[in-house]
Design a protein around this motif. Structure first.
Motif, PDB file in Angstrom:
ATOM      1  N   GLY A   1       0.798  -1.213   0.000  1.00  0.00           N
ATOM      2  CA  GLY A   1       0.000   0.000   0.000  1.00  0.00           C
ATOM      3  C   GLY A   1       0.833   1.266   0.000  1.00  0.00           C
ATOM      4  N   THR A   2       2.149   1.147   0.095  1.00  0.00           N
ATOM      5  CA  THR A   2       2.994   2.334   0.161  1.00  0.00           C
ATOM      6  C   THR A   2       3.627   2.598  -1.190  1.00  0.00           C
ATOM      7  OG1 THR A   2       4.863   0.985   0.830  1.00  0.00           O
ATOM      8  CG2 THR A   2       3.511   1.888   2.580  1.00  0.00           C
ATOM      9  N   ASP A   3       4.240   3.764  -1.313  1.00  0.00           N
ATOM     10  CA  ASP A   3       4.922   4.058  -2.563  1.00  0.00           C
ATOM     11  C   ASP A   3       6.344   3.511  -2.497  1.00  0.00           C
ATOM     12  OD1 ASP A   3       5.245   7.544  -1.595  1.00  0.00           O
ATOM     13  OD2 ASP A   3       6.426   5.804  -1.000  1.00  0.00           O
ATOM     14  N   ALA A   4       7.075   3.663  -3.608  1.00  0.00           N
ATOM     15  CA  ALA A   4       8.402   3.060  -3.704  1.00  0.00           C
ATOM     16  C   ALA A   4       9.389   3.635  -2.700  1.00  0.00           C
ATOM     17  CB  ALA A   4       8.946   3.244  -5.122  1.00  0.00           C
ATOM     18  N   ALA A   5       9.060   4.763  -2.124  1.00  0.00           N
ATOM     19  CA  ALA A   5       9.977   5.350  -1.147  1.00  0.00           C
ATOM     20  C   ALA A   5       9.804   4.755   0.231  1.00  0.00           C
ATOM     21  CB  ALA A   5       9.754   6.861  -1.085  1.00  0.00           C
ATOM     22  N   GLY A   6       8.728   3.987   0.434  1.00  0.00           N
ATOM     23  CA  GLY A   6       8.471   3.422   1.745  1.00  0.00           C
ATOM     24  C   GLY A   6       8.707   1.939   1.773  1.00  0.00           C
ATOM     25  N   GLY A   7       7.604   1.193   2.142  1.00  0.00           N
ATOM     26  CA  GLY A   7       7.726  -0.249   2.302  1.00  0.00           C
ATOM     27  C   GLY A   7       8.095  -0.963   1.023  1.00  0.00           C
ATOM     28  N   ASP A   8       7.596  -0.453  -0.126  1.00  0.00           N
ATOM     29  CA  ASP A   8       7.936  -1.086  -1.391  1.00  0.00           C
ATOM     30  C   ASP A   8       9.451  -1.130  -1.605  1.00  0.00           C
ATOM     31  OD1 ASP A   8       5.353  -1.557  -1.995  1.00  0.00           O
ATOM     32  OD2 ASP A   8       5.215  -0.180  -3.690  1.00  0.00           O
ATOM     33  N   ARG A   9      10.099  -0.021  -1.299  1.00  0.00           N
ATOM     34  CA  ARG A   9      11.542   0.075  -1.566  1.00  0.00           C
ATOM     35  C   ARG A   9      12.301  -1.017  -0.826  1.00  0.00           C
ATOM     36  NH1 ARG A   9      14.786   2.236  -5.198  1.00  0.00           N
ATOM     37  NH2 ARG A   9      13.580   4.169  -5.151  1.00  0.00           N
ATOM     38  N   ARG A  10      11.986  -1.232   0.433  1.00  0.00           N
ATOM     39  CA  ARG A  10      12.693  -2.252   1.218  1.00  0.00           C
ATOM     40  C   ARG A  10      12.462  -3.639   0.630  1.00  0.00           C
ATOM     41  NH1 ARG A  10      10.515  -5.242   5.488  1.00  0.00           N
ATOM     42  NH2 ARG A  10      12.052  -6.263   6.853  1.00  0.00           N
ATOM     43  N   LEU A  11      11.214  -3.965   0.325  1.00  0.00           N
ATOM     44  CA  LEU A  11      10.906  -5.281  -0.223  1.00  0.00           C
ATOM     45  C   LEU A  11      11.468  -5.443  -1.629  1.00  0.00           C
ATOM     46  CD1 LEU A  11       9.453  -7.998  -0.226  1.00  0.00           C
ATOM     47  CD2 LEU A  11       7.374  -6.804  -0.942  1.00  0.00           C
ATOM     48  N   PHE A  12      11.281  -4.434  -2.468  1.00  0.00           N
ATOM     49  CA  PHE A  12      11.727  -4.535  -3.858  1.00  0.00           C
ATOM     50  C   PHE A  12      13.246  -4.653  -3.953  1.00  0.00           C
ATOM     51  CE2 PHE A  12       7.804  -2.235  -5.820  1.00  0.00           C
ATOM     52  CZ  PHE A  12       6.995  -3.257  -5.339  1.00  0.00           C
ATOM     53  N   ASP A  13      13.950  -3.899  -3.097  1.00  0.00           N
ATOM     54  CA  ASP A  13      15.410  -4.020  -3.075  1.00  0.00           C
ATOM     55  C   ASP A  13      15.823  -5.445  -2.687  1.00  0.00           C
ATOM     56  OD1 ASP A  13      15.874  -1.448  -3.865  1.00  0.00           O
ATOM     57  OD2 ASP A  13      16.238  -0.659  -1.853  1.00  0.00           O
ATOM     58  N   ALA A  14      15.119  -6.005  -1.708  1.00  0.00           N
ATOM     59  CA  ALA A  14      15.462  -7.357  -1.254  1.00  0.00           C
ATOM     60  C   ALA A  14      15.215  -8.382  -2.359  1.00  0.00           C
ATOM     61  CB  ALA A  14      14.637  -7.717  -0.014  1.00  0.00           C
ATOM     62  N   VAL A  15      14.093  -8.259  -3.080  1.00  0.00           N
ATOM     63  CA  VAL A  15      13.801  -9.192  -4.177  1.00  0.00           C
ATOM     64  C   VAL A  15      14.848  -9.050  -5.272  1.00  0.00           C
ATOM     65  CG1 VAL A  15      12.159  -9.756  -6.003  1.00  0.00           C
ATOM     66  CG2 VAL A  15      11.328  -9.282  -3.696  1.00  0.00           C
ATOM     67  N   ALA A  16      15.195  -7.807  -5.635  1.00  0.00           N
ATOM     68  CA  ALA A  16      16.180  -7.582  -6.688  1.00  0.00           C
ATOM     69  C   ALA A  16      17.535  -8.163  -6.299  1.00  0.00           C
ATOM     70  CB  ALA A  16      16.296  -6.090  -6.987  1.00  0.00           C
ATOM     71  N   ARG A  17      17.973  -7.922  -5.054  1.00  0.00           N
ATOM     72  CA  ARG A  17      19.263  -8.474  -4.612  1.00  0.00           C
ATOM     73  C   ARG A  17      19.228 -10.001  -4.602  1.00  0.00           C
ATOM     74  NH1 ARG A  17      18.927  -4.336  -0.712  1.00  0.00           N
ATOM     75  NH2 ARG A  17      18.197  -5.866   0.826  1.00  0.00           N
TER      76      ARG A  17
END
Length: 659
Positions: free
Chosen positions: A386-402
């Motif tokens: 529910g958050t934008d890429a600067a919030g919760g998305d960023r943490r999760l998306f960075d983890a998936v990408a790594r």
């Protein structure tokens, strides 16, 4: 509902306590709020003391499920989460999950042509069934979809098990099981197809035909539909005593390549044993040589640590999924696939959950990082997406990408996202985020979508414009390409004239071509490619494409179909009683959907690019209405000629696409 600890069956307590556990197990690894629990336990009318009673039930269940847990230590099985509770399968084994695992293992064994192993897996899975799943809470709205899903999987497993029996030559055993199955589920066409095949192989040709007649009557009376093309072909093959129906010993199972073991993905649709595959050619690369070459080059670049993003588009039935499946099978590297079901609304990040679960299975010694593991367990997903890429998305998306780029450190990996036009917004944001990390990895990221649905991806495609993505559009097969699959289906050479007719009617779509050629071959008239009604599957696809357009589209295009493949928009709009501005707006959408094209020479003239759309609309219009529409079209065309509007076009008498 039963539970054991260390081989000892547990006393799960009162009916409401058992209902609570059943509800939590049915939603394992997903948080269930107290509001939902209270509504389920007290049937929508909880008393004032309900919350106190619920807390007591939870405490008693925790004591039973974790008898050795020290006082005041956190529970690991039945955990407290935000506004509710969750049953953690990391600390408990659930038979439902074991059943699904056996079903998937059986499918993989079937796909690699190992019916003995498939039969063992299916038997192991079915042995876990003792009745209706989650009987204590089967009527609770939250549980109903899960009960339906499990029942559907069970029925599919029963069918695939019988298919494995047929592949092993156990025809009589298959007949006995399939007769009971079909009696209980008379509208499951695949089961009826298997039963007719089993009876034919058991020397009961008349009984086999009777099965097909019965299912045809049932479908007609109860649903008002015709049998699938597969059943129609089965009947024709039985009548012809086609040798393709005869049993052949199953080949020795091939050694499974690393990609298939690693991914556990790309299952094919269950098909009757010993029948020709549904691939129209046996080789999806026919007419797709350039696409295959591009994908191969992209994989080679990924091997050299120059990862790529490839976007594959095409009309419905263009063969996108088949092309990617065949490429994955031949790639020789691990392939992780996620797909969006066209019939079910996607849940947040469901596309990536499929990919990440396949990655976990392929690399069991490379555990997913915390945020990824939480995603797969369903912990905090709603809050994250529910958050934008600067919030919760960023943490999760960075983890998936790594995680994914890290797994590709020792060799190329392929991630395939199929039908992304149906993906949820969070999955699309994840796609854009990962695309930024791909160029410096050994990751080949492939996403496919329908070109007539590209509008829903406008924002995503714009965001990917800076990612140096390779764009591939699968266009229709040419008449030359058409001769190969048509000949493979009919079992003989197909003339150039026939191939041209088939190509024109199908628009070069591999899916429509397969259905059309199969129907013509079944009726033993492969050279009549321009004759006969539109096959039911083709008609459904064509009409579905029209239904997706704005409201006046069906009426306008129906009038246009009666007028002919080429039509004057002003004449058709007048005959349809639709304003010219509205008609042009509809045609703009039809052009974007690939149904209509504008004549480059004559202003105001258009043509159906997909002949089957015109024929399907024409065929579904009653004879009397067609006659009245013809009169209106002729009158409108006459007025156009009288005023000189249609001076650039042919005479108005040239109507009706049947000629």
């Amino acid at each position: 509902m039963q539970a054991w600890v260390s081989g000892r069956m547990l006393d799960l307590g009162t009916p409401k306590q058992r209902t609570l556990l059943a509800l939590l197990v049915s939603q394992a690894d997903r948080a269930v709020t107290t509001d939902v629990i209270l509504e389920a336990l007290w049937e929508g009318n909880p008393p004032p003391s309900a919350m106190t009673s619920l807390q007591a039930y939870v405490a008693k269940l925790r004591k039973v499920l974790e008898p050795g847990r020290a006082p005041r230590t956190p529970a690991t099985v039945l955990r407290t989460c935000a506004r509710g509770y969750v049953l953690d399968t990391g600390a408990v084994d659930v038979d439902v999950h074991r059943f699904v695992a056996h079903a998937e293992a059986g499918r993989r064994a079937r796909d690699r042509e190992d019916p003995r192993q498939a039969l063992r897996e299916f038997d192991a899975g079915l042995a876990l069934w003792r009745g209706q799943p989650f009987a204590e809470v089967s009527g609770v709205p939250w549980v109903v979809p899960e009960v339906a899903r499990l029942e559907e999987v069970r029925l599919s497993v029963v069918e695939m098990r019988c298919a494995a029996l047929l592949a092993l030559g156990a025809h009589e055993s298959a007949v006995a099981e399939l007769r009971a199955f079909v009696k209980a589920h008379p509208l499951r066409e695949y089961g009826c197809e298997l039963l007719s095949l089993a009876m034919y192989r058991a020397g009961r040709q008349a009984d086999a035909l009777d099965v097909l007649r019965t299912v045809q009557a049932s479908l007609s009376e109860e649903l008002g539909v015709d049998p699938t093309l597969r059943l129609q072909r089965m009947r024709q093959r039985i009548l012809n005593q086609d040798p393709v129906l005869d049993w052949q010993p199953a080949p020795a199972p091939a050694a499974q390549p690393a990609a298939a073991v690693a991914g556990g993905v790309l299952p094919s649709h269950a098909s009757a044993p010993s029948l020709p595959p549904d691939d129209i050619t046996g080789d999806v690369s026919v007419g797709r040589e350039a696409a295959v070459r591009q994908l191969t080059e992209a994989l080679a670049a990924a091997e050299a640590r120059r990862g790529r993003l490839v976007m594959v588009s095409g009309e419905p039935g263009a063969g996108k999924t088949g092309l990617l499946r065949r490429f994955a099978e031949r790639s020789g590297v691990p392939v992780f696939r996620g797909t969006c079901d066209e019939r079910i609304a996607p849940s947040p990040l469901s596309l990536w959950k499929q990919v990440l679960r396949a990655a976990d299975a392929a690399f069991p010694r490379r555990p997913a990082p915390g945020p990824v593991a939480e995603l797969l367990k369903g912990v905090g997903v709603q809050a994250t997406v529910g958050t934008d890429a600067a919030g919760g998305d960023r943490r999760l998306f960075d983890a998936v990408a790594r995680h994914l780029t890290g797994l590709s450190g020792t060799g190329a990996l392929v991630v395939i996202l199929d039908h992304v036009h149906r993906a949820d917004p969070a999955s699309l944001r994840m796609l854009v985020h990962l695309a930024k990390s791909v160029p410096e990895s050994r990751l080949l990221l492939i996403a496919s979508y329908r070109s007539d649905e590209a509008q829903s991806l406008a924002g995503t495609l714009a965001a990917l414009s800076g990612a140096e993505a390779t764009r591939m559009e699968l266009r229709g097969l040419t008449p030359r390409d058409t001769r190969v699959p048509a000949g493979a289906i009919t079992g003989g050479d197909v003339s150039r004239r026939t191939a041209e007719g088939l190509c024109a009617r199908s628009g070069g779509s591999p899916f429509l071509l397969r259905e059309m050629v199969g129907l013509l071959a079944g009726e033993q008239r492969p050279d009549e490619s321009g004759a006969g009604p539109v096959p039911a599957p083709d008609r459904e696809v064509a009409l579905y494409r029209v239904e997706r357009l704005p409201e006046p589209a069906a009426e306008l295009l129906t009038v246009a179909a009666v007028a002919g493949r080429y039509f004057d928009v002003e004449v058709v709009a007048e005959a349809a009683s639709i304003g010219i501005d509205t008609a042009l707006a509809v045609l703009d959408r039809a052009i974007a959907a690939g149904l209509i094209d504008e004549d480059g020479q004559r202003l105001g003239w258009f043509r159906f690019t997909d002949v089957l759309v015109a024929e399907a609309l024409y065929a579904t219009t009653g004879r009397m209405r067609r006659g009245r529409l013809r009169l209106r079209i002729e009158a409108a065309a006459g007025r156009a000629w009288a005023t000189g509007r249609a001076a650039a076009g042919p005479a108005p008498a040239a109507i009706a696409p049947r000629t």
